[in-house]
Scaffold this active site. Structure first.
Site, PDB file in Angstrom:
ATOM      1  CG  HIS A  96      -4.769   9.805   0.499  1.00  0.00           C
ATOM      2  ND1 HIS A  96      -3.428   9.789   0.181  1.00  0.00           N
ATOM      3  CD2 HIS A  96      -4.846   9.333   1.757  1.00  0.00           C
ATOM      4  CE1 HIS A  96      -2.742   9.329   1.219  1.00  0.00           C
ATOM      5  NE2 HIS A  96      -3.582   9.057   2.189  1.00  0.00           N
ATOM      6  CE  LYS A 108      -3.799   4.858   0.784  1.00  0.00           C
ATOM      7  NZ  LYS A 108      -2.385   4.454   0.701  1.00  0.00           N
ATOM      8  CE1 TYR A 118       0.649   7.995   2.427  1.00  0.00           C
ATOM      9  CE2 TYR A 118       1.151   5.736   1.808  1.00  0.00           C
ATOM     10  CZ  TYR A 118       0.338   6.652   2.446  1.00  0.00           C
ATOM     11  OH  TYR A 118      -0.781   6.221   3.116  1.00  0.00           O
ATOM     12  CE  LYS A 138       6.238   3.351   9.228  1.00  0.00           C
ATOM     13  NZ  LYS A 138       6.538   4.733   9.636  1.00  0.00           N
ATOM     14  CB  SER A 139       8.023  -2.177  10.362  1.00  0.00           C
ATOM     15  OG  SER A 139       9.259  -2.177  11.054  1.00  0.00           O
ATOM     16  CB  VAL A 140      12.055   0.804   7.710  1.00  0.00           C
ATOM     17  CG1 VAL A 140      11.112   1.678   6.908  1.00  0.00           C
ATOM     18  CG2 VAL A 140      12.461   1.496   9.009  1.00  0.00           C
ATOM     19  CG  ASP A 199      -1.788   1.231   1.302  1.00  0.00           C
ATOM     20  OD1 ASP A 199      -2.957   1.129   0.892  1.00  0.00           O
ATOM     21  OD2 ASP A 199      -1.317   2.296   1.753  1.00  0.00           O
ATOM     22  CG  LEU A 259       0.357  -1.906  15.084  1.00  0.00           C
ATOM     23  CD1 LEU A 259       1.825  -2.293  14.967  1.00  0.00           C
ATOM     24  CD2 LEU A 259      -0.425  -2.980  15.832  1.00  0.00           C
TER      25      LEU A 259
END
Length: 277
Positions: free
Chosen positions: A112, A79, A54, A234-236, A49, A194
């Protein structure tokens, strides 16, 4: 050999199936996005996504190309941003997005925000209907829409939104909106599932985590899945990317679900959709 989990899918109101757990790239810089998405794809995610605003559609596209996975195994969402709303502007914005992604089509294209003061989302939706009819998007949906915004589209359009992607987490459970979705066959997708970590120290959640041997984040993601929500954490961080996917080997009890339901406190991390333009 590491095996990747089988991620369940949700069948949308147009028959298209979307993975119930995907990977989000909000606030990930473009130069970090390729590595993060590559890690997610290697871990077993197949739904990615992103969004024009972004600024990382190019990075997503690089990762998809480098992975070499069959296109039909991927589910890609992007979006249209607020300043590109309107019929013609949306069509131009879509062209720019697919060019950056390096794709011929996207699986889900979202408005969006409703941006009610602009009053362009109905015209924007007509553009999504056109893109859908032309086969350039498999599914048309919206993001951050309230019941009144959704009702307007339902009353004036041939095509009903398949998805509404909204801020949703234990601190903001959106029960009324989710009930509207259920009545009208719209899937609920949770962004910030979260609450950017703001709900992870809630005693009700940490108690369940301690009992199940899972992290608080895994408990919250499992709560979403059992409610039927689609989630895009989301995380990196590679370990966290994999941890967020490790939520299919345990089950929350009715008591657990009730305990988490009791933590709703109207905690909104993002803007109010009725006011944001």
């Amino acid at each position: 050999m590491t095996t990747t989990p089988a991620i369940p899918t949700r069948k949308l109101n147009n028959g298209v199936e979307i993975p119930q757990l995907g990977f989000g790239v909000f606030q990930v810089p473009d130069d970090q996005t390729t590595a993060a998405v590559a890690e997610a794809l290697a871990a077993g995610y197949r739904s990615i996504d992103t969004a024009a605003i972004y600024g990382n559609e190019t990075g997503v596209g690089r990762a998809l190309a480098d992975a070499g996975l069959p296109r039909e195994e991927l589910f890609v969402t992007t979006k249209v941003w607020n300043s590109d709303q309107g019929y013609d502007a949306t069509l131009r914005a879509f062209d720019a997005s697919v060019a950056k992604l390096g794709l011929d089509y996207v699986d889900l294209y979202l408005i969006h925000w409703p941006t009610p003061a602009r009053d362009l989302y109905a015209d924007t939706w007509r553009a999504l209907e056109r893109l859908n009819a032309d086969g350039r998007i498999r599914t048309a949906g919206v993001s951050n829409f309230q019941p009144a915004h959704l009702q307007r589209l339902l009353d004036t359009s041939e095509l009903a939104p398949a998805v509404n992607q909204v801020e949703l987490h234990p601190g903001l459970q959106q029960a009324e909106l989710r009930a509207f979705h259920t009545r009208h066959g719209i899937a609920t997708e949770a962004w910030s599932p979260l609450a950017q970590g703001a709900v992870l120290d809630d005693p009700a959640i940490t108690a369940i985590a301690a009992r199940t041997g899972k992290s608080a984040a895994q408990v919250v993601l499992r709560w979403h899945l059992q409610l039927g929500n689609i989630v895009i954490p989301k995380s990196v961080t590679p370990a966290r990317i994999r941890e967020n996917l490790d939520v299919f080997d345990f089950h929350l009890t009715d008591e657990d679900m009730a305990a988490i339901a009791s933590t709703d406190r109207g905690l909104r991390i993002g803007p109010n959709p009725d006011e944001f333009n």
